[in-house]
Design a protein around this motif. Structure first.
Motif, PDB file in Angstrom:
ATOM      1  N   GLU A 233       3.931   8.142  -2.924  1.00 46.39           N
ATOM      2  CA  GLU A 233       5.064   8.423  -2.052  1.00 46.39           C
ATOM      3  C   GLU A 233       5.506   7.110  -1.410  1.00 46.39           C
ATOM      4  OE1 GLU A 233       3.610  11.456   0.558  1.00 46.39           O
ATOM      5  OE2 GLU A 233       3.937  13.050  -0.907  1.00 46.39           O
ATOM      6  N   ASP A 234       6.523   7.148  -0.547  1.00 48.77           N
ATOM      7  CA  ASP A 234       6.982   5.910   0.082  1.00 48.77           C
ATOM      8  C   ASP A 234       5.802   5.172   0.717  1.00 48.77           C
ATOM      9  OD1 ASP A 234       9.498   6.596  -0.677  1.00 48.77           O
ATOM     10  OD2 ASP A 234      10.347   6.683   1.335  1.00 48.77           O
ATOM     11  N   PHE A 235       5.662   3.907   0.349  1.00 47.39           N
ATOM     12  CA  PHE A 235       4.546   3.089   0.828  1.00 47.39           C
ATOM     13  C   PHE A 235       5.018   2.230   1.996  1.00 47.39           C
ATOM     14  CE2 PHE A 235       2.151  -0.888   0.821  1.00 47.39           C
ATOM     15  CZ  PHE A 235       0.849  -0.411   0.873  1.00 47.39           C
ATOM     16  N   TRP A 236       4.320   2.357   3.120  1.00 43.40           N
ATOM     17  CA  TRP A 236       4.663   1.581   4.301  1.00 43.40           C
ATOM     18  C   TRP A 236       3.471   0.754   4.763  1.00 43.40           C
ATOM     19  CZ3 TRP A 236       9.379   0.539   5.830  1.00 43.40           C
ATOM     20  CH2 TRP A 236      10.415   1.415   5.488  1.00 43.40           C
ATOM     21  N   ASP A 237       3.627   0.059   5.870  1.00 39.91           N
ATOM     22  CA  ASP A 237       2.648  -0.911   6.362  1.00 39.91           C
ATOM     23  C   ASP A 237       1.549  -0.236   7.179  1.00 39.91           C
ATOM     24  OD1 ASP A 237       4.732  -0.276   8.098  1.00 39.91           O
ATOM     25  OD2 ASP A 237       4.662  -2.204   9.144  1.00 39.91           O
ATOM     26  N   ARG A 238       0.791   0.648   6.510  1.00 42.07           N
ATOM     27  CA  ARG A 238      -0.346   1.333   7.124  1.00 42.07           C
ATOM     28  C   ARG A 238      -1.585   1.058   6.280  1.00 42.07           C
ATOM     29  NH1 ARG A 238       3.869   5.472   7.589  1.00 42.07           N
ATOM     30  NH2 ARG A 238       3.297   6.076   5.454  1.00 42.07           N
ATOM     31  N   TRP A 239      -2.653   0.631   6.927  1.00 44.75           N
ATOM     32  CA  TRP A 239      -3.865   0.288   6.202  1.00 44.75           C
ATOM     33  C   TRP A 239      -4.384   1.459   5.382  1.00 44.75           C
ATOM     34  CZ3 TRP A 239      -6.756  -2.671   3.601  1.00 44.75           C
ATOM     35  CH2 TRP A 239      -8.068  -2.316   3.306  1.00 44.75           C
ATOM     36  N   GLU A 240      -4.322   2.686   5.920  1.00 47.48           N
ATOM     37  CA  GLU A 240      -4.842   3.830   5.178  1.00 47.48           C
ATOM     38  C   GLU A 240      -4.095   4.027   3.850  1.00 47.48           C
ATOM     39  OE1 GLU A 240      -2.416   5.554   8.710  1.00 47.48           O
ATOM     40  OE2 GLU A 240      -3.714   3.837   8.286  1.00 47.48           O
ATOM     41  N   ASP A 241      -2.791   3.718   3.836  1.00 47.95           N
ATOM     42  CA  ASP A 241      -2.023   3.832   2.586  1.00 47.95           C
ATOM     43  C   ASP A 241      -2.422   2.744   1.590  1.00 47.95           C
ATOM     44  OD1 ASP A 241      -0.760   5.951   3.738  1.00 47.95           O
ATOM     45  OD2 ASP A 241       1.125   4.899   4.144  1.00 47.95           O
ATOM     46  N   LEU A 242      -2.668   1.539   2.102  1.00 47.98           N
ATOM     47  CA  LEU A 242      -3.106   0.455   1.237  1.00 47.98           C
ATOM     48  C   LEU A 242      -4.502   0.740   0.677  1.00 47.98           C
ATOM     49  CD1 LEU A 242      -2.906  -2.305  -0.053  1.00 47.98           C
ATOM     50  CD2 LEU A 242      -3.465  -3.342   2.168  1.00 47.98           C
ATOM     51  N   TYR A 243      -5.393   1.234   1.516  1.00 51.80           N
ATOM     52  CA  TYR A 243      -6.738   1.574   1.060  1.00 51.80           C
ATOM     53  C   TYR A 243      -6.686   2.637  -0.035  1.00 51.80           C
ATOM     54  CZ  TYR A 243     -11.681   2.847   1.325  1.00 51.80           C
ATOM     55  OH  TYR A 243     -12.995   3.099   1.015  1.00 51.80           O
ATOM     56  N   ASP A 244      -5.818   3.627   0.149  1.00 49.08           N
ATOM     57  CA  ASP A 244      -5.685   4.702  -0.833  1.00 49.08           C
ATOM     58  C   ASP A 244      -5.125   4.201  -2.158  1.00 49.08           C
ATOM     59  OD1 ASP A 244      -5.721   7.585  -1.522  1.00 49.08           O
ATOM     60  OD2 ASP A 244      -3.550   7.364  -1.555  1.00 49.08           O
ATOM     61  N   MET A 245      -4.405   3.081  -2.127  1.00 45.42           N
ATOM     62  CA  MET A 245      -3.803   2.568  -3.354  1.00 45.42           C
ATOM     63  C   MET A 245      -4.857   2.081  -4.340  1.00 45.42           C
ATOM     64  SD  MET A 245      -0.814   2.458  -4.698  1.00 45.42           S
ATOM     65  CE  MET A 245       0.296   2.480  -3.285  1.00 45.42           C
ATOM     66  N   PHE A 246      -6.043   1.744  -3.857  1.00 46.07           N
ATOM     67  CA  PHE A 246      -7.093   1.312  -4.782  1.00 46.07           C
ATOM     68  C   PHE A 246      -7.480   2.447  -5.728  1.00 46.07           C
ATOM     69  CE2 PHE A 246      -7.357  -2.029  -1.688  1.00 46.07           C
ATOM     70  CZ  PHE A 246      -7.803  -3.135  -2.391  1.00 46.07           C
ATOM     71  N   SER A 247      -7.549   3.673  -5.213  1.00 49.90           N
ATOM     72  CA  SER A 247      -7.892   4.798  -6.075  1.00 49.90           C
ATOM     73  C   SER A 247      -6.750   5.114  -7.040  1.00 49.90           C
ATOM     74  CB  SER A 247      -8.246   6.029  -5.237  1.00 49.90           C
ATOM     75  OG  SER A 247      -7.133   6.467  -4.475  1.00 49.90           O
ATOM     76  N   LYS A 248      -5.499   4.953  -6.586  1.00 50.78           N
ATOM     77  CA  LYS A 248      -4.362   5.157  -7.486  1.00 50.78           C
ATOM     78  C   LYS A 248      -4.337   4.092  -8.580  1.00 50.78           C
ATOM     79  CE  LYS A 248      -1.197   7.558  -4.312  1.00 50.78           C
ATOM     80  NZ  LYS A 248      -2.124   7.809  -3.209  1.00 50.78           N
ATOM     81  N   ALA A 249      -4.639   2.847  -8.197  1.00 49.49           N
ATOM     82  CA  ALA A 249      -4.666   1.765  -9.182  1.00 49.49           C
ATOM     83  C   ALA A 249      -5.735   2.016 -10.231  1.00 49.49           C
ATOM     84  CB  ALA A 249      -4.908   0.432  -8.480  1.00 49.49           C
ATOM     85  N   GLU A 250      -6.882   2.547  -9.816  1.00 45.99           N
ATOM     86  CA  GLU A 250      -7.946   2.851 -10.766  1.00 45.99           C
ATOM     87  C   GLU A 250      -7.464   3.824 -11.839  1.00 45.99           C
ATOM     88  OE1 GLU A 250     -12.345   5.008 -10.894  1.00 45.99           O
ATOM     89  OE2 GLU A 250     -11.168   4.998  -9.044  1.00 45.99           O
ATOM     90  N   MET A 292      -2.894  -6.648  -0.495  1.00 35.87           N
ATOM     91  CA  MET A 292      -1.845  -5.860  -1.132  1.00 35.87           C
ATOM     92  C   MET A 292      -1.276  -6.594  -2.349  1.00 35.87           C
ATOM     93  SD  MET A 292       1.733  -4.425   0.531  1.00 35.87           S
ATOM     94  CE  MET A 292       2.138  -6.061   1.179  1.00 35.87           C
ATOM     95  N   LEU A 293      -0.838  -7.824  -2.164  1.00 30.04           N
ATOM     96  CA  LEU A 293      -0.229  -8.555  -3.272  1.00 30.04           C
ATOM     97  C   LEU A 293      -1.239  -8.793  -4.392  1.00 30.04           C
ATOM     98  CD1 LEU A 293       2.370  -9.808  -4.287  1.00 30.04           C
ATOM     99  CD2 LEU A 293       1.665 -11.977  -3.281  1.00 30.04           C
ATOM    100  N   THR A 294      -2.496  -9.008  -4.024  1.00 24.12           N
ATOM    101  CA  THR A 294      -3.528  -9.206  -5.037  1.00 24.12           C
ATOM    102  C   THR A 294      -3.727  -7.936  -5.865  1.00 24.12           C
ATOM    103  OG1 THR A 294      -4.666 -10.812  -3.612  1.00 24.12           O
ATOM    104  CG2 THR A 294      -5.926  -9.877  -5.439  1.00 24.12           C
ATOM    105  N   LEU A 295      -3.827  -6.790  -5.199  1.00 27.42           N
ATOM    106  CA  LEU A 295      -4.008  -5.528  -5.920  1.00 27.42           C
ATOM    107  C   LEU A 295      -2.816  -5.229  -6.814  1.00 27.42           C
ATOM    108  CD1 LEU A 295      -5.551  -2.924  -6.498  1.00 27.42           C
ATOM    109  CD2 LEU A 295      -4.459  -1.923  -4.470  1.00 27.42           C
ATOM    110  N   TRP A 296      -1.602  -5.355  -6.278  1.00 25.64           N
ATOM    111  CA  TRP A 296      -0.388  -5.109  -7.075  1.00 25.64           C
ATOM    112  C   TRP A 296      -0.387  -6.018  -8.310  1.00 25.64           C
ATOM    113  CZ3 TRP A 296      -0.747  -2.329  -3.035  1.00 25.64           C
ATOM    114  CH2 TRP A 296       0.243  -1.469  -2.577  1.00 25.64           C
ATOM    115  N   SER A 297      -0.821  -7.261  -8.134  1.00 24.08           N
ATOM    116  CA  SER A 297      -0.785  -8.212  -9.244  1.00 24.08           C
ATOM    117  C   SER A 297      -1.862  -7.919 -10.273  1.00 24.08           C
ATOM    118  CB  SER A 297      -0.926  -9.641  -8.705  1.00 24.08           C
ATOM    119  OG  SER A 297       0.168  -9.976  -7.869  1.00 24.08           O
ATOM    120  N   ILE A 298      -3.047  -7.543  -9.832  1.00 19.66           N
ATOM    121  CA  ILE A 298      -4.112  -7.215 -10.774  1.00 19.66           C
ATOM    122  C   ILE A 298      -3.708  -6.031 -11.641  1.00 19.66           C
ATOM    123  CG2 ILE A 298      -6.449  -6.284 -10.976  1.00 19.66           C
ATOM    124  CD1 ILE A 298      -7.191  -7.915  -8.500  1.00 19.66           C
TER     125      ILE A 298
END
Length: 340
Positions: A233-250, A292-298
């Motif tokens: 969903e819309d991604f904003w500047d919240r740590w919990e959303d960034l943390y959750d992105m690791f599981s989505k990236a997996e 964030m930028l590192t995860l997006w890039s990986i």
């Protein structure tokens, strides 16, 4: 940029919502051309409701009057995009962006404007009218601008052909289509119709699907018919959303490849939410922005800057011009999570 590299650019939403204007787009395009183009940043994308004259924030005016032609095709609001006057549409703005060596994109909603259905406009090149092709029970729950287009109705494909022919004539390079990525399988036939119309319009365009979360079981379909699709969903500047992105990236990273990329959404960096507070900057810490930028890039997500670039400080500039991380974004292969 080669299509082996996920798109990199700027989108107006995080900073201006539905209220972006031509002068803002031009100043960000100039900034990108001068400072970021050499690092691979190239797309300048106007987000939602560029056809709504009174748009002022991230919120939408329900059932607002929109600007469109006699065939129900949406046009830029001239009070916000003056160069669109006299039927020019986005062509002058796209020409300006192209003159800087960059590429131009717009946001669209799937379907046909409700206003076109109300006025029962003709469909270009046919004897059909808007009411004959509208799927009036297919509506977006968060925006009132559109009805779905019914793929089973004669004239629906022709309507999509007509809008992409218009966008091609303007010189559009990138289409962000909304209210579609997570609407499968319910709206799958409309998505297929839309994708075919875009890819047969005669001009190469990136097709980006929103909003997320996209459906993992439809990954192969997204890859076949689009270039990028939102996994969140819309991604904003919240740590919990960034943390959750690791599981989505997996889950999604193995689906990234030349010409098709899972999209982790825009990068809310620098000044954001400027329609509310001109001094509002990202709430992410510096370490969080680096993560964030590192995860997006990986994971090879598209990189779309969301902040007002002319307000970037030295840290933000260093972040988006870090050659090592951008080289990884371009050259990473077979990325996946490793458990130790």
């Amino acid at each position: 940029m080669s299509n082996r590299i996920a798109p990199m650019g700027w989108n107006s939403w995080d900073c201006y919502g539905a209220a972006v204007t031509e002068d803002i787009v031009r100043q960000n395009a100039r900034f990108m051309a001068e400072h970021l183009k050499q690092y691979g940043w190239e797309y300048v994308v106007v987000d939602i409701q560029w056809y709504e004259p009174e748009a002022t924030t991230n919120d939408y005016h329900p059932f607002a009057d929109v600007v469109m032609d006699s065939y129900g095709r949406l046009l830029p609001a001239v009070n916000r995009f003056p160069s669109a006057a006299n039927g020019a549409g986005f062509a002058p703005l796209a020409d300006y962006v192209h003159s800087l060596g960059l590429k131009f994109g717009i946001h669209i909603m799937r379907g046909i404007p409700r206003q076109a259905v109300s006025e029962n406009t003709m469909i270009l090149g046919t004897d059909k009218r808007a009411r004959e092709i509208a799927k009036t029970d297919s509506i977006c729950y968060w925006n009132t601008d559109m009805y779905g287009g019914d793929p089973e109705k004669e004239g629906a494909r022709e309507y999509y052909d007509s809008i992409f022919a218009l966008y091609a004539s303007w010189g559009v390079d990138f289409i962000k289509c909304d209210d579609i990525a997570r609407e499968l399988p319910k709206e799958e036939t409309e998505l297929l119709m839309l994708s075919k119309a875009l890819h047969e319009c005669g001009r190469p365009m990136i097709l980006s699907l929103s909003p997320g979360p996209a459906l993992l079981e439809k990954a192969e379909l997204y890859k076949q018919i689009s270039n990028m699709w939102r996994i969140t969903e819309d991604f904003w500047d919240r740590w919990e959303d960034l943390y959750d992105m690791f599981s989505k990236a997996e889950k999604w990273c193995t689906h990234a490849g030349a010409g098709h990329w899972p999209d982790a959404d825009m990068l809310p960096i620098g000044p954001i939410r400027q329609v509310y507070d001109i001094n509002n900057r990202t709430k992410f810490t510096r370490d969080e922005q680096i993560s964030m930028l590192t995860l997006w890039s990986i994971m090879r997500s598209p990189l779309m800057i969301g902040g007002e670039m002319t307000g970037f400080d030295s840290f933000t500039m260093g972040l988006v011009t870090n050659q090592k991380i951008l080289t990884m974004h371009a050259d990473a292969r077979h990325s996946h999570q490793v458990w130790l």
